[in-house]
Write an enzyme that holds these catalytic residues in place. Structure first.
Site, PDB file in Angstrom:
ATOM      1  N   LYS A 183      -8.319  18.911 -51.458  1.00 30.84           N
ATOM      2  CA  LYS A 183      -8.329  19.094 -50.005  1.00 30.84           C
ATOM      3  C   LYS A 183      -6.964  19.072 -49.346  1.00 30.84           C
ATOM      4  O   LYS A 183      -6.096  18.282 -49.685  1.00 30.84           O
ATOM      5  CB  LYS A 183      -9.184  18.001 -49.336  1.00 30.84           C
ATOM      6  CG  LYS A 183     -10.672  18.097 -49.592  1.00 30.84           C
ATOM      7  CD  LYS A 183     -11.312  19.367 -49.079  1.00 30.84           C
ATOM      8  CE  LYS A 183     -11.427  19.393 -47.576  1.00 30.84           C
ATOM      9  NZ  LYS A 183     -12.390  18.407 -47.082  1.00 30.84           N
ATOM     10  N   GLU A 238      -7.276  19.394 -35.530  1.00 24.19           N
ATOM     11  CA  GLU A 238      -8.521  18.700 -35.188  1.00 24.19           C
ATOM     12  C   GLU A 238      -8.271  17.565 -34.200  1.00 24.19           C
ATOM     13  O   GLU A 238      -9.024  17.357 -33.252  1.00 24.19           O
ATOM     14  CB  GLU A 238      -9.161  18.140 -36.451  1.00 24.19           C
ATOM     15  CG  GLU A 238      -9.549  19.212 -37.456  1.00 24.19           C
ATOM     16  CD  GLU A 238      -9.839  18.585 -38.810  1.00 24.19           C
ATOM     17  OE1 GLU A 238     -10.928  18.032 -38.974  1.00 24.19           O
ATOM     18  OE2 GLU A 238      -8.956  18.637 -39.690  1.00 24.19           O
ATOM     19  N   HIS A 292     -16.776  37.320 -30.155  1.00 26.34           N
ATOM     20  CA  HIS A 292     -17.952  36.599 -30.693  1.00 26.34           C
ATOM     21  C   HIS A 292     -17.679  36.092 -32.109  1.00 26.34           C
ATOM     22  O   HIS A 292     -18.607  35.931 -32.897  1.00 26.34           O
ATOM     23  CB  HIS A 292     -19.206  37.486 -30.711  1.00 26.34           C
ATOM     24  CG  HIS A 292     -19.454  38.215 -29.433  1.00 26.34           C
ATOM     25  ND1 HIS A 292     -20.295  37.754 -28.456  1.00 26.34           N
ATOM     26  CD2 HIS A 292     -18.930  39.380 -28.956  1.00 26.34           C
ATOM     27  CE1 HIS A 292     -20.310  38.597 -27.435  1.00 26.34           C
ATOM     28  NE2 HIS A 292     -19.481  39.593 -27.712  1.00 26.34           N
ATOM     29  N   SER A 304      -7.468  14.297 -48.992  1.00 28.46           N
ATOM     30  CA  SER A 304      -8.673  13.483 -49.055  1.00 28.46           C
ATOM     31  C   SER A 304      -8.488  12.416 -50.120  1.00 28.46           C
ATOM     32  O   SER A 304      -7.897  12.667 -51.162  1.00 28.46           O
ATOM     33  CB  SER A 304      -9.876  14.370 -49.401  1.00 28.46           C
ATOM     34  OG  SER A 304     -10.918  13.581 -49.948  1.00 28.46           O
ATOM     35  N   ASN A 345       0.824  -1.212   0.000  1.00 25.40           N
ATOM     36  CA  ASN A 345       0.000   0.000   0.000  1.00 25.40           C
ATOM     37  C   ASN A 345       0.862   1.267   0.000  1.00 25.40           C
ATOM     38  O   ASN A 345       0.641   2.180  -0.797  1.00 25.40           O
ATOM     39  CB  ASN A 345      -0.934   0.013   1.218  1.00 25.40           C
ATOM     40  CG  ASN A 345      -1.914  -1.152   1.195  1.00 25.40           C
ATOM     41  OD1 ASN A 345      -1.977  -1.891   0.213  1.00 25.40           O
ATOM     42  ND2 ASN A 345      -2.666  -1.330   2.271  1.00 25.40           N
TER      43      ASN A 345
END
Ligand code: ARG
Length: 471
Positions: free
Chosen positions: A294, A301, A167, A288, A121
């Site tokens: 792409k 990400e 914003h 892609s 422990n």
């Protein structure tokens, strides 16, 4: 033979406590019980702490000098054996029993004395802390590397002005360097959290035994010094059940994740054709299989996605701890799952994001093209303030100016001075100077602002904060 007590002691699978058991461990229980696959990773810490423990037993008069010598040399041989070992090839329950079994194999009788006064422990609690202290130092290094990449990006973009957003709407002109540095300071705060977590970890549980402490006169302070802890736990019952420091590491890690996710969200946006403010290097993007045009910002990400599991690990650990009765409980064996995952996730993610920042290039033409004169509406209001108008009035006047331009289908910079004067007589010939984004940025001279000198000072400050050591 699977562990030290098994030979001749008691029931199979109950190695360390075989004397008490007559039935063998159920086959469904053994894999649940076993933690070796998880704790093999900290065998160097287990060996280190064991060597310290042996020295403490020697000084306490529990071991003779010869016994200690055997154990200490034996533990070094055990380390050599563990170096190349695959934990899947042995049946031991955990790293503590494996080290002890190998030690007995190496040195025989003396090895069986090592566990005197010690429990798995306090041993497990000590090993994980040692591992965590090293892991936090390494994470701090990765955080510094990312911060430095951002500071370098800032150093090269002090003359570049772009829209600042609130914003996600264009708000005021800011230096690109100011944006880059805005992502350094959260990392500086992360460093403070990592430091605090490492300090919390650096309290030695060894000597707490199973729960009640140690009946042999081991010098805990000496063990703490030897292992790099700054102090010893003040209560053995607390010591064996305390994993708060892990929560602190996980919180620091979750915050790093949140910060990475925000930086990466900006990278995804800025790398899009819509913004076009920044190009990521090919090495951090993918294409892609279907769409030939792409180039996807995958690094950002993936990093943004990882923040979810970092927060999850924090929550999972806190839930694991809540409601546990005093002292050690076997639930705690799983403490490493969240800790490892957070450390590994960050060790994977931080270098990739740092590399992506290192290879990123601002696109000045696109940034300048986005400097819509509407970004200077505040400056126009400030112009009137300097002419003596109360800010509320000037805000109202400029609001009308914006509406007028909108009705005419032009920008506020395209309105003539006469047209402006129709909204308020305080507008005079000098007003055209307001419509300069660089001038607007440079008007912000107070510390922490986006003015040229303020940003240069901030960059220096950031470098200093990144340069400081963890301790
Ligand atoms: N492997 C355990 C852990 O990591 C330590 C063993 C303690 N076991 C026990 N039955 N007290 O927490």
């Amino acid at each position: 033979m699977t562990d030290p007590g098994e030979a001749g002691a008691g029931a199979p699978g109950h190695g360390l406590w075989g004397g008490r058991f007559s039935e063998e461990m159920a086959p469904e229980m053994a894999p649940l019980n076993r933690s070796l696959d998880m704790d093999f990773r900290f065998w160097p810490q287990d060996v280190r702490a064991s060597r310290t423990w042996a020295r403490a037993l020697l000084r306490a008069g529990v071991l003779t000098h010869a016994e200690w010598q055997d154990i200490d040399a034996g533990l070094q041989m055990v380390a050599t054996r563990l170096e190349g070992m695959d934990p899947a090839t042995v049946e031991d329950e955990d790293i503590h029993s494996l080290v002890e079994r190998l030690l007995v194999e190496e040195v025989g009788g003396a090895g069986a004395k090592l566990h005197t006064g010690r429990s798995r422990n306090d041993q497990a609690a000590t090993d994980v802390r040692l591992w965590g202290m090293d892991a936090v130092a390494s994470l701090d290094g990765q955080v510094v590397r990312l911060g430095s990449a951002l500071a370098d990006l800032a150093a090269g973009s002090q003359e570049l002005v772009m829209p600042g957003y609130t914003h996600l709407q264009r708000a005021q002109p800011v230096r690109a360097a100011h944006w880059a540095l805005s992502h350094v300071w959260p990392l500086v705060r992360d460093r403070a959290r990592l430091r605090a977590a490492a300090e919390e970890a650096a309290v030695l549980p060894l000597g707490a035994g199973a729960i009640g402490g140690c009946p042999f006169a081991v010098d805990r302070a000496a063990m703490a010094r030897e292992l790099g802890f700054h102090s010893v736990t003040p209560n053995s019952m607390d010591a064996v059940g305390d994993r708060d420091w892990i929560v602190s590491v996980l919180f620091a890690g979750a915050m790093i994740g949140v910060h990475l996710s925000r930086l990466c969200e900006d990278l995804v946006l800025f790398a899009s054709e819509e913004f076009g403010f920044l190009k990521l290097s090919d090495g951090y993007c993918t294409g892609s299989s279907l769409m030939p045009q792409k180039k996807n910002p995958d690094v950002a990400e993936l990093a943004r996605g990882k923040s979810g599991r970092l927060v999850g690990n924090l929550v999972s650990m806190m839930i694991q701890l809540k409601g546990l009765p005093t002292g050690y409980n076997r639930d705690l064996q799983d403490d490493k799952a969240a800790l490892y995952d957070t450390v590994d996730t960050l060790e994977l993610t931080l270098p990739a994001v740092a590399g992506a920042i290192g290879g990123a290039a601002f696109q000045p033409a696109r940034m300048e093209a986005a400097l819509d004169p509407a970004l200077l509406a505040t400056d126009l209001a400030d112009y009137l303030v300097r002419k003596g108008l109360p800010f509320r009035t000037s805000h109202e006047v400029v609001g009308r100016v914006v509406r007028r331009a909108e009705a005419l289908g032009c920008s506020i910079a395209e309105l003539s001075t006469e047209a402006l004067a129709e909204e308020h007589e305080a507008f005079g010939p000098g007003v055209t100077e307001v419509f300069d984004p660089v001038r607007s940025a440079d008007a912000r001279v107070v510390s922490g602002s986006t003015g040229r000198e303020a940003v240069a000072a901030q960059l220096e400050q950031a470098r200093e904060a990144l340069g400081a050591g963890l301790w």
